[in-house]
Design an enzyme around this catalytic site. Structure first.
Site, mmCIF file in Angstrom:
data_model
loop_
_atom_site.group_PDB
_atom_site.id
_atom_site.type_symbol
_atom_site.label_atom_id
_atom_site.label_comp_id
_atom_site.label_asym_id
_atom_site.label_seq_id
_atom_site.Cartn_x
_atom_site.Cartn_y
_atom_site.Cartn_z
ATOM 1 N N LYS A 45 24.078 38.513 47.217
ATOM 2 C CA LYS A 45 23.424 37.027 46.229
ATOM 3 C C LYS A 45 24.507 36.353 46.968
ATOM 4 O O LYS A 45 23.426 35.106 46.517
ATOM 5 C CB LYS A 45 23.679 37.090 44.742
ATOM 6 C CG LYS A 45 23.358 38.174 43.601
ATOM 7 C CD LYS A 45 24.308 37.797 42.545
ATOM 8 C CE LYS A 45 23.778 39.376 41.950
ATOM 9 N NZ LYS A 45 23.950 39.517 40.613
ATOM 10 N N GLU A 101 24.294 33.765 56.790
ATOM 11 C CA GLU A 101 25.431 34.528 55.233
ATOM 12 C C GLU A 101 26.203 33.328 55.117
ATOM 13 O O GLU A 101 26.234 32.415 55.262
ATOM 14 C CB GLU A 101 26.237 35.137 55.791
ATOM 15 C CG GLU A 101 26.659 36.923 55.340
ATOM 16 C CD GLU A 101 26.704 37.286 54.588
ATOM 17 O OE1 GLU A 101 26.830 36.719 53.173
ATOM 18 O OE2 GLU A 101 27.215 38.460 54.037
ATOM 19 N N ASP A 102 26.760 33.171 53.320
ATOM 20 C CA ASP A 102 27.648 32.650 53.310
ATOM 21 C C ASP A 102 28.932 32.514 53.736
ATOM 22 O O ASP A 102 30.132 31.970 53.413
ATOM 23 C CB ASP A 102 27.577 32.448 51.297
ATOM 24 C CG ASP A 102 28.147 34.006 50.941
ATOM 25 O OD1 ASP A 102 28.041 35.482 51.769
ATOM 26 O OD2 ASP A 102 29.127 34.105 49.677
ATOM 27 N N ASP A 105 34.248 37.594 55.427
ATOM 28 C CA ASP A 105 35.840 37.947 55.440
ATOM 29 C C ASP A 105 36.404 39.132 56.153
ATOM 30 O O ASP A 105 37.050 38.444 57.604
ATOM 31 C CB ASP A 105 35.497 38.411 53.768
ATOM 32 C CG ASP A 105 36.809 37.796 52.906
ATOM 33 O OD1 ASP A 105 37.812 37.551 53.884
ATOM 34 O OD2 ASP A 105 36.748 37.711 51.955
ATOM 35 N N PHE A 154 41.141 32.589 47.993
ATOM 36 C CA PHE A 154 39.593 32.943 47.188
ATOM 37 C C PHE A 154 39.054 31.593 47.056
ATOM 38 O O PHE A 154 39.910 30.917 46.478
ATOM 39 C CB PHE A 154 40.127 33.942 46.308
ATOM 40 C CG PHE A 154 38.754 34.606 45.909
ATOM 41 C CD1 PHE A 154 38.487 35.951 46.205
ATOM 42 C CD2 PHE A 154 37.983 33.822 45.040
ATOM 43 C CE1 PHE A 154 37.812 36.792 45.812
ATOM 44 C CE2 PHE A 154 37.184 34.417 44.581
ATOM 45 C CZ PHE A 154 37.198 35.616 44.561
ATOM 46 N N VAL A 155 38.208 31.954 47.830
ATOM 47 C CA VAL A 155 37.088 30.497 47.464
ATOM 48 C C VAL A 155 35.445 30.413 46.558
ATOM 49 O O VAL A 155 35.312 31.911 46.694
ATOM 50 C CB VAL A 155 36.365 29.905 48.590
ATOM 51 C CG1 VAL A 155 37.687 29.316 49.546
ATOM 52 C CG2 VAL A 155 35.267 30.225 49.646
ATOM 53 N N ASP A 161 31.192 34.458 44.209
ATOM 54 C CA ASP A 161 31.795 34.012 43.625
ATOM 55 C C ASP A 161 32.670 34.695 42.945
ATOM 56 O O ASP A 161 33.433 34.831 44.207
ATOM 57 C CB ASP A 161 30.607 34.670 42.417
ATOM 58 C CG ASP A 161 31.030 36.538 42.933
ATOM 59 O OD1 ASP A 161 30.864 36.460 44.305
ATOM 60 O OD2 ASP A 161 31.078 37.529 42.253
ATOM 61 N N ARG A 167 29.377 30.928 40.801
ATOM 62 C CA ARG A 167 28.021 31.169 41.784
ATOM 63 C C ARG A 167 27.179 29.185 41.869
ATOM 64 O O ARG A 167 26.959 28.614 42.445
ATOM 65 C CB ARG A 167 26.356 31.873 41.818
ATOM 66 C CG ARG A 167 27.425 32.991 42.802
ATOM 67 C CD ARG A 167 26.341 34.027 42.475
ATOM 68 N NE ARG A 167 26.266 34.958 42.336
ATOM 69 C CZ ARG A 167 27.177 36.162 43.308
ATOM 70 N NH1 ARG A 167 27.282 35.252 44.166
ATOM 71 N NH2 ARG A 167 27.403 37.409 43.209
#
Ligand code: PRP
Ligand code: MN
Ligand code: MG
Length: 182
Positions: A45, A101-102, A105, A154-155, A161, A167
Site C-alpha cells: 500500500k 514505489e515509495d 530498502d 525508519f521513516v 507506515d 501513512r
C-alpha cells in the site's frame, strides 16, 4: 496529529511536491504519448500517495495497475521470496511499464517483482521510487528514477507506515524511538 510521535521532518510536503513534478517530467520525457498509454504499476500500500500524485503530474495518459504481495519469511526482514495476493488486472505484454514505489530498502521485493514482470514481456520496464536507502540495500536493482536518497533511518508518512499507522501524514518524518518501545 500523532502528537509527539514524529522526531523530525525529513522531507516537507513542498519538497515532495517539487520532486514529484521533477520526476513526472523525467518520466514524460522518456515516454511521450504514443500508440498505447503508459502503465503505472503500484505495489500496495505504501506507494499509493506517490502514485496518485505522480499520475496527476504526468502530462501523458497513464493507466493504473495495482499488485498486492506478501513476502515469506520473518516479519522483520524481507526474504525476497514473494507471494502474489492480488495480481495485475491486465496483460502488460508489449506495454511501456513503470513500477512506482515509495521506498527501496533492501531491494528484495523489487528485485523479485522485476523478474516476475519482465517474464510477461513488456516493451519496456522501469522503476520510479520516491525514496531509496543506499546503506540498506542487499540486492542492487536498476532504478531509473529516484526522488531522494535518504539515511538508513525508519521513516513514515506520505504512504509509509509503522504498524499501518502514519501513512496519512502529508510529509515524511522520522519516528521517535519511544513509539517502537511502547
Ligand atoms: C515497504 C515499502 C516497499 C518495501 C521496500 O512495503 O513500501 O514496498 O517495503 O522494502 P525492501 O526494499 O526491503 O523490499 P511493506 O512491505 O512494508 O508494505 P506496505 O507498502 O503495505 O507498507
Ligand atoms: Mn510497499
Ligand atoms: Mg510497510
Amino acid at each position: 496529529m500523532y502528537d509527539g510521535d514524529i522526531a523530525s521532518v525529513l522531507i516537507t510536503e513542498q519538497e515532495i511536491s517539487d520532486k514529484v513534478t521533477e520526476l513526472a517530467k523525467q518520466v514524460a520525457d522518456d515516454h511521450p504519448e504514443g500508440d498505447s498509454d503508459l502503465v503505472l504499476i503500484t505495489v500496495l500500500k505504501g506507494a499509493v500517495m506517490f502514485m496518485a500524485d505522480l499520475a496527476r503530474a504526468l502530462p501523458v495518459p497513464v493507466q493504473l495497475e495495482f499488485m498486492a504481495v506478501s513476502s515469506y519469511g520473518s516479519s522483520t526482514s524481507s526474504s525476497g521470496v514473494v507471494r502474489i495476493l492480488k495480481d495485475l488486472d491486465r496483460d502488460i505484454a508489449d506495454r511501456n511499464v513503470v513500477i512506482v514505489e515509495d521506498i527501496i530498502d533492501s531491494g528484495l521485493t523489487l528485485s523479485w517483482l522485476l523478474k516476475n514482470l519482465q517474464s510477461r514481456r513488456p516493451r519496456s520496464l522501469e522503476v520510479c521510487t520516491l525514496l531509496r536507502k543506499p546503506d540498506a540495500v542487499k540486492v542492487e536493482v536498476p532504478v531509473k528514477y529516484v526522488g531522494f536518497d535518504i539515511p538508513n533511518e525508519f521513516v513514515v508518512g506520505y504512504g509509509l507506515d509503522y504498524a499501518e499507522r502514519y501513512r496519512d501524514l502529508p510529509y515524511i518524518g522520522t519516528l521517535d524511538p519511544k513509539v517502537y518501545s511502547s
